[in-house]
Design an enzyme around this catalytic site. Structure first.
Site, PDB file in Angstrom:
ATOM      1  N   ARG A 256       1.331  -1.275  -0.367  1.00  0.00           N
ATOM      2  CA  ARG A 256      -0.127  -0.295   0.594  1.00  0.00           C
ATOM      3  C   ARG A 256       0.502   1.660  -0.036  1.00  0.00           C
ATOM      4  O   ARG A 256       2.109   1.713   1.152  1.00  0.00           O
ATOM      5  CB  ARG A 256      -0.639  -0.018   0.954  1.00  0.00           C
ATOM      6  CG  ARG A 256      -2.017   1.280   1.128  1.00  0.00           C
ATOM      7  CD  ARG A 256      -2.381   0.971   3.151  1.00  0.00           C
ATOM      8  NE  ARG A 256      -1.601   1.949   3.446  1.00  0.00           N
ATOM      9  CZ  ARG A 256      -1.835   2.001   5.311  1.00  0.00           C
ATOM     10  NH1 ARG A 256      -1.898   1.100   5.507  1.00  0.00           N
ATOM     11  NH2 ARG A 256      -0.788   2.740   5.569  1.00  0.00           N
ATOM     12  N   HIS A 260      -3.143   4.604   4.550  1.00  0.00           N
ATOM     13  CA  HIS A 260      -4.442   3.434   4.654  1.00  0.00           C
ATOM     14  C   HIS A 260      -6.088   3.717   4.103  1.00  0.00           C
ATOM     15  O   HIS A 260      -6.545   3.600   3.216  1.00  0.00           O
ATOM     16  CB  HIS A 260      -4.745   3.020   6.173  1.00  0.00           C
ATOM     17  CG  HIS A 260      -6.359   2.522   6.224  1.00  0.00           C
ATOM     18  ND1 HIS A 260      -6.695   0.932   5.806  1.00  0.00           N
ATOM     19  CD2 HIS A 260      -7.410   2.395   7.369  1.00  0.00           C
ATOM     20  CE1 HIS A 260      -7.220   0.102   6.610  1.00  0.00           C
ATOM     21  NE2 HIS A 260      -7.998   1.374   6.860  1.00  0.00           N
ATOM     22  N   TYR A 269       3.721   5.446  11.136  1.00  0.00           N
ATOM     23  CA  TYR A 269       4.138   4.117  12.271  1.00  0.00           C
ATOM     24  C   TYR A 269       5.200   3.130  10.998  1.00  0.00           C
ATOM     25  O   TYR A 269       5.269   2.125  11.397  1.00  0.00           O
ATOM     26  CB  TYR A 269       2.797   3.422  12.107  1.00  0.00           C
ATOM     27  CG  TYR A 269       1.627   3.663  11.108  1.00  0.00           C
ATOM     28  CD1 TYR A 269       1.340   2.141   9.858  1.00  0.00           C
ATOM     29  CD2 TYR A 269       0.758   4.720  10.985  1.00  0.00           C
ATOM     30  CE1 TYR A 269       1.008   2.750   9.653  1.00  0.00           C
ATOM     31  CE2 TYR A 269      -0.334   4.413  10.313  1.00  0.00           C
ATOM     32  CZ  TYR A 269      -0.611   3.907   8.946  1.00  0.00           C
ATOM     33  OH  TYR A 269      -0.988   3.315   8.476  1.00  0.00           O
TER      34      TYR A 269
HETATM   35  C1  LIG Z   1     -14.698  -6.265  11.212  1.00  0.00           C
HETATM   36  C2  LIG Z   1     -13.983  -5.392  11.885  1.00  0.00           C
HETATM   37  N1  LIG Z   1     -13.559  -5.056  12.228  1.00  0.00           N
HETATM   38  C3  LIG Z   1     -12.533  -3.966  12.133  1.00  0.00           C
HETATM   39  C4  LIG Z   1     -12.005  -2.784  11.540  1.00  0.00           C
HETATM   40  C5  LIG Z   1     -11.513  -1.734  11.122  1.00  0.00           C
HETATM   41  N2  LIG Z   1     -11.011  -1.957   9.926  1.00  0.00           N
HETATM   42  C6  LIG Z   1     -10.832  -1.722   9.092  1.00  0.00           C
HETATM   43  S1  LIG Z   1      -9.244  -0.965   7.854  1.00  0.00           S
HETATM   44  C7  LIG Z   1      -8.948  -2.148   8.764  1.00  0.00           C
HETATM   45  C8  LIG Z   1      -7.812  -2.678   8.312  1.00  0.00           C
HETATM   46  C9  LIG Z   1      -7.642  -3.950   7.526  1.00  0.00           C
HETATM   47  O1  LIG Z   1      -6.536  -4.327   7.120  1.00  0.00           O
HETATM   48  P1  LIG Z   1      -6.461  -5.820   6.243  1.00  0.00           P
HETATM   49  O2  LIG Z   1      -7.021  -6.774   5.534  1.00  0.00           O
HETATM   50  O3  LIG Z   1      -4.690  -5.852   5.624  1.00  0.00           O
HETATM   51  O4  LIG Z   1      -7.056  -4.003   3.925  1.00  0.00           O
HETATM   52  P2  LIG Z   1      -6.032  -2.867   3.673  1.00  0.00           P
HETATM   53  O5  LIG Z   1      -6.738  -2.266   4.318  1.00  0.00           O
HETATM   54  O6  LIG Z   1      -4.368  -3.381   4.296  1.00  0.00           O
HETATM   55  O7  LIG Z   1      -7.141  -3.574   2.120  1.00  0.00           O
HETATM   56  C10 LIG Z   1     -10.303  -2.531   9.783  1.00  0.00           C
HETATM   57  C11 LIG Z   1      -9.301  -3.228  11.556  1.00  0.00           C
HETATM   58  C12 LIG Z   1     -13.836  -3.447  10.327  1.00  0.00           C
HETATM   59  N3  LIG Z   1     -13.778  -2.122   8.984  1.00  0.00           N
HETATM   60  N4  LIG Z   1     -14.014  -4.392  10.655  1.00  0.00           N
END
Ligand SMILES: Cc1ncc(C[n+]2csc(CCOP(=O)(O)OP(=O)(O)O)c2C)c(N)n1
Ligand SMILES: [Mg+2]
Length: 364
Positions: A256, A260, A269
């Protein structure tokens, strides 16, 4: 009892066709020149779309948005080999995959104005992208099982992030897909980070692809910044699923490049050296070099293509901004087929509140 031989090597070292300089280092898949250029155009479109929504968000014209930059090869390569009747379930990070499936740009931009499109483009066979992490992997398995039970030659592709692989939903999806041999391809788009949590905090497994072996799934690690490698592995996995040979897990190794979301500051970080190292592996530059070396793209054609994309996106923004905002209570229409008395009361309550706020605003 069924015993399946699962090759662990494919899950351990990444499949690669192009090196970062755009040199061919693997077997070229059977793709026409026209399709190669279409992959490239969609990658450029994905990046330009991401940059545009981020700019609109900064001007108060769009909601929170997660950058797509750096992940275009995975997003485009995973969707391009799918057929019209196949299903795609994604998170917010795979908007470029939706674009490949023909999801109208203006409808996407309308969604990023914060509204639910009234005419959802069902014909794209893309479920609304998920914000609830990991859930869409179960949806993909469900769609695949429906196709299998009906005897339809339909494959489902589900995509999630590295962080999502720690969710129960992800593990349940893999287990169910393996046991019932669902015609599904489950893809982990490993971009190194789940907001501020690094990949190594998600699993002690050497690769996320290796986790598929324990569920009995053929599993592949692929260079996610190499569009040809992603396309190649996906094409094979989709063909296997369609011919009744069951599910596959694919981990695409990517990065990425941006924040985020527009609500995040990754400099707090992340080590800038890490970002710089990945910039040298940029998926668009890599594929552009390859196309130029093969005389499929000139600098002039590249400039024209980028200018045409810019114009296409600006036109879609104009269209999306001319669409009326959704009615504030319309989400009740999408939540249940029939509303309970309590939900009806909530709807009336909401409308009274909106009306009162409107009166307040017009009298001040
Ligand atoms: C069930 C749930 N827990 C927490 C969140 C908050 N949250 C949003 S994005 C994220 C991180 C996701 O990381 P990843 O799966 O690696 O996807 P990326 O954003 O890197 O594409 C979190 C914890 C959420 N949206 N849904
Ligand atoms: Mg991630």
């Amino acid at each position: 009892m069924v015993t399946r031989q699962i090759d662990i090597d494919t899950a351990m070292s990444p499949h690669q066709i192009l090196d970062p300089e755009g040199n061919l280092v693997g077997n070229m898949p059977d793709i026409s020149a026209e399709r190669l250029l279409s992959l490239y155009r969609h990658m450029q479109l994905g990046r330009a779309f991401s940059n545009k929504i981020i700019a609109l968000q900064r001007q108060g014209r769009a909601t929170t948005f997660g950058s797509l930059a750096g992940q275009e090869a995975t997003a485009v390569g995973l969707a391009a080999p799918m057929q019209t009747q196949d299903w795609l379930t994604t998170s917010y990070r795979e908007i470029a995959s939706l674009i490949v499936r023909g999801f109208p740009l203006a409808t996407l931009i309308y969604a990023f104005r914060g509204f639910t499109p009234a005419n959802y483009p069902r014909e794209t066979h893309c479920l609304p992208f998920q914000i609830v992490i990991g859930t869409q992997m179960l949806h993909a398995v469900g769609l695949a099982m429906a196709a299998k039970i009906s005897g339809d030659p339909v494959v489902a592709v589900g995509v999630c992030g590295d962080g999502a692989s720690s969710e129960g939903d992800f593990n349940e999806a893999l287990n169910f897909a393996g046991v019932f041999q669902a015609p599904v391809v489950l893809v982990v788009q490993n971009n190194g980070w789940a907001i501020s949590v690094p990949r190594h905090k998600q699993s002690a497994a050497p690769t996320l692809a290796a986790r598929g072996i324990g569920f009995g799934l053929p599993s592949y690690l692929v260079d996610g910044n190499d569009v040809l490698a992603v396309y190649d592995i996906m094409q094979q996995a989709i063909a296997r699923a369609r011919s009744g040979q069951g599910p596959t897990l694919v981990e695409a190794l990517t990065y990425r490049m941006g924040a985020h979301t527009t609500a995040d500051d990754p400099t707090r970080y992340r080590n800038p050296d890490e970002v710089e190292a990945w910039r040298r592996k940029d998926p668009i530059t890599r594929f552009q070099r390859f196309l130029m070396k093969r005389d499929l793209l000139t600098e002039e054609q590249d400039r024209q293509l980028i200018a045409a994309i810019e114009e296409q996106i600006n036109e879609a923004v104009r269209e999306a901004e001319a669409m009326p905002p959704m009615a504030p209570d319309s989400f009740f229409d999408y939540t249940a087929a029939t509303l309970s008395p309590r939900q009806q009361a909530q709807r009336a309550d909401l409308l009274r509140y909106v009306e009162a706020k409107g009166r307040e605003a017009s009298s001040s």
